[in-house]
Every structure is written in C-alpha cells, then in structure tokens.
Enzyme design. Sequence first.
Site, mmCIF file in Angstrom:
data_model
loop_
_atom_site.group_PDB
_atom_site.id
_atom_site.type_symbol
_atom_site.label_atom_id
_atom_site.label_comp_id
_atom_site.label_asym_id
_atom_site.label_seq_id
_atom_site.Cartn_x
_atom_site.Cartn_y
_atom_site.Cartn_z
ATOM 1 N N HIS A 14 0.872 -1.188 0.000
ATOM 2 C CA HIS A 14 0.000 0.000 0.000
ATOM 3 C C HIS A 14 0.897 1.222 0.000
ATOM 4 O O HIS A 14 1.554 1.519 0.995
ATOM 5 C CB HIS A 14 -0.896 0.035 1.246
ATOM 6 N N HIS A 16 1.678 5.382 -1.949
ATOM 7 C CA HIS A 16 1.280 6.494 -2.818
ATOM 8 C C HIS A 16 2.517 6.999 -3.537
ATOM 9 O O HIS A 16 3.369 7.635 -2.930
ATOM 10 C CB HIS A 16 0.648 7.613 -1.985
ATOM 11 N N LEU A 17 2.609 6.672 -4.834
ATOM 12 C CA LEU A 17 3.757 7.135 -5.627
ATOM 13 C C LEU A 17 3.503 8.511 -6.217
ATOM 14 O O LEU A 17 4.436 9.164 -6.663
ATOM 15 C CB LEU A 17 4.047 6.157 -6.770
ATOM 16 N N ARG A 18 2.210 8.912 -6.241
ATOM 17 C CA ARG A 18 1.803 10.196 -6.831
ATOM 18 C C ARG A 18 2.074 10.234 -8.333
ATOM 19 O O ARG A 18 2.510 9.246 -8.920
ATOM 20 C CB ARG A 18 2.510 11.386 -6.136
ATOM 21 N N ASN A 42 -5.477 7.168 -6.011
ATOM 22 C CA ASN A 42 -6.149 8.462 -5.732
ATOM 23 C C ASN A 42 -5.321 9.637 -6.245
ATOM 24 O O ASN A 42 -4.852 10.476 -5.488
ATOM 25 C CB ASN A 42 -6.454 8.605 -4.225
ATOM 26 N N LYS A 103 -9.599 -0.226 -5.204
ATOM 27 C CA LYS A 103 -9.588 0.435 -3.897
ATOM 28 C C LYS A 103 -10.943 1.070 -3.622
ATOM 29 O O LYS A 103 -11.457 1.831 -4.438
ATOM 30 C CB LYS A 103 -8.481 1.498 -3.895
ATOM 31 N N HIS A 140 -10.335 1.303 2.427
ATOM 32 C CA HIS A 140 -10.037 2.356 3.405
ATOM 33 C C HIS A 140 -11.177 2.305 4.416
ATOM 34 O O HIS A 140 -12.249 2.830 4.178
ATOM 35 C CB HIS A 140 -9.939 3.734 2.750
ATOM 36 N N HIS A 175 -4.110 -0.202 6.314
ATOM 37 C CA HIS A 175 -3.554 0.627 7.404
ATOM 38 C C HIS A 175 -4.362 0.524 8.702
ATOM 39 O O HIS A 175 -4.877 1.510 9.210
ATOM 40 C CB HIS A 175 -3.385 2.081 6.966
ATOM 41 N N ASP A 251 1.586 2.701 3.469
ATOM 42 C CA ASP A 251 0.760 3.898 3.268
ATOM 43 C C ASP A 251 1.630 5.153 3.272
ATOM 44 O O ASP A 251 1.208 6.225 3.737
ATOM 45 C CB ASP A 251 -0.361 4.024 4.297
ATOM 46 N N HIS A 255 3.374 14.524 0.772
ATOM 47 C CA HIS A 255 2.806 15.814 0.363
ATOM 48 C C HIS A 255 3.930 16.832 0.463
ATOM 49 O O HIS A 255 4.674 16.827 1.454
ATOM 50 C CB HIS A 255 1.674 16.245 1.304
#
Length: 346
Positions: A14, A16-18, A42, A103, A140, A175, A251, A255
């Site tokens: 899990h 977030h590579l963006r 996302n 997801k 989630h 998570h 996770d 940012h």
Amino acid sequence: MTPSFTIRAPDCFHTHLRNGALLGAVLPYYVRQFARVLAMPNLKPREVRTAEDAERYAEAIRQARVEQGLSEPFTALLTLFLTDATTPLDIEEAHRAGVVAAKYYPLGVTTNSDAGVRDIFALGPVLRQMEESGMVLCVHGEVPGINAALAEEAFLPTLQRLAFEFPRLRIVFEHISTAAAVACVASLPKTVAASITVHHACITRAQVFNVFGDICDAHLYCKPIAKEEADRRAVRQMMTSGDPRFFFGSDSAPHPRAMKEGAGCAAGVFSAPVAIETLVEIFEEDQVLERLEDFTSRFGAQFYGLERNTGCIECTCTDWVVPEECGGVVPFRHGGTIHWQMRRLP
Ligand code: DOR
Ligand code: ZN
C-alpha cells in the site's frame, strides 16, 4: 565486525507514488527500499478509474524511473479507484490490463476521495466480477464525516458484511489502526487480511495532537489518525506476531512541505525513506528479527497470489540521521537517528 543480515527484497502492499513532478521527486526513495509496491489510485486531477488510466499511470512510472536513473528491479502493481459509476466491464478490462486490486474509498473519507463510493453494497455486480476475476478489494475502512478517533471502529460492521456477502472476495483492510479492527480482522474468514504501516506501530494520537485537539506535528497527521497507546500496542503486536494475514503496507503518502505546513494540513506520513530500517528496529526490539522477512517479503505476496521477489537487501547496524527533507517532502522520523541502514543488493 558490524552486524548485518540479508533478507528477501521487500514488498509494500500500500503506497502512494503520486504523479507529475512529485512522482519523480519521491520515486527514488521507494525504489531504494522496495522491489515491488502496490500503488494507490487516488491521483489528481483524475484517479485511476479505468484500464486505460492504469496503462497511462504505468507508463508515467516507467518514464520517471528512466528520468531518475533508477535501474534496480522495481515493479509497481496498480489499483483501480472504485466510484459509484464503476462497472463490471471496468473490472474485467482492468484485470486484463494487469491491475491486481481495486480500492474502495468511502466518499470524502481522505485525500483525493471526492469521487469515492457512496454505498459499497450498491456495487454488488462489480464486487462479484472482482470475485470472478480474482481481483483484491483494498478497503479504506473509515466512516466519513464522524469523529476521526471513532471512524475506523465504526466501519467494522461494513467490513463484516462485505466478508460474509462476498465470501470469495479477497479483502485487505488497509492501514489498520485500532485494537478493535485487529481483533475483528483476526475473527473473520481467511479471505480477509490487513495491511500494517510503520507509523501506526510507532506513534499515538498524543504525538499528533495536543490536549486542545490542535495538530502539533503536521507531518504525523494522516488518515486513519494514530490512536491510543493500547491500539498502537495491538497493531504492533500483530505486526510482529507472524500471523500471515497481517502484512506490510506502508501507506507512505508524501505531500510537499507547503501542503502540510500551510493553512490546511494534508493527511499523510511519508515513511518510504525510513520504512524498512524502522521495521528492523521494531522487530529487533521485540526480539523477533527472524519474523521480519515474512512480514515484509512473504505474507503479502502470498495473500495476493504473487511470486515472491527474487532479489535481496542487506541491513547493517550503523547509525544515520534522517534528513529534514527528501524530495521536497518532510519524511517520517526527520532529524532522528536510526540504528540500521538497508541497501538493495544487486
Ligand atoms: O493519510 C493518508 N494519506 N491517508 C489516506 O488514506 C490517503 C493518503 C494520501 O493520499 O495522502
Ligand atoms: Zn493510502
């Protein structure tokens, strides 16, 4: 001689590579740690909703690897973002394109979930197609719009209903952050598993919020928020227990600094730069270092029905200080000293 050991190259189920510039900035930190990740869908401006979106995202990741000169073996498995408009055909096509999971974000529950699902049970035909295709449902598990401290526990009846109404659907409760959710997942059929992050095994609400409920460390603010000490202990105990239904998913959610320290505060802890080293410290402290490899490199692959990674990493007992910034993002444990350092072996 400096103590060191090797384990099979880790997965992170899990992350977030963006996309865009941030993808290029953070990707080196993921590739340094993991041989394979499951990348969350996302994205902005458009989520990964279709097979075509997934193919475009896979290409963007490939390109970022080339631009960053990252030659280590690295696989990014992709996920589909479920919306109220997702169809069984979307699932079939995504599955054919190699997407391994979809997801489920309840509508508005977290960062970039404005197109999330209003009523998951209205997506019955989609979930049945996932059962048919063997696609995993990543959940989630929080009820949106209620006290964040209670949102995960309040979601558990939905998880139970999903498990019983779709008995062939493999579900990952992502998570996991409460003792109640740990107990719930453990009580459910073997089709249900949970991913565990590094930060939920390390921090509690007290480190994120002060007594007035204001954020006191923006870089520890995430969804689900860290809970109480008893919850942290339950999560950590399951992490190091050797139970194959609980596996690693960081996770890690970067940012840019301005998004965390500005007027608002985006949810997400960027743990990728320190993930494996922190896990080594945890498993060492709990005197179960021999279980680390199962947690990072075996149980997740097993649940997803994938081959294990072939490469190895070496972990060496040596102190290093975590930088204040990695790719323009403030990482988990920034400024702190870590006693282990990992590197991927060729
Ligand atoms: O803290 C979080 N950050 N939780 C999520 O569910 C989303 C993630 C993100 O994308 O930033
Ligand atoms: Zn996430």
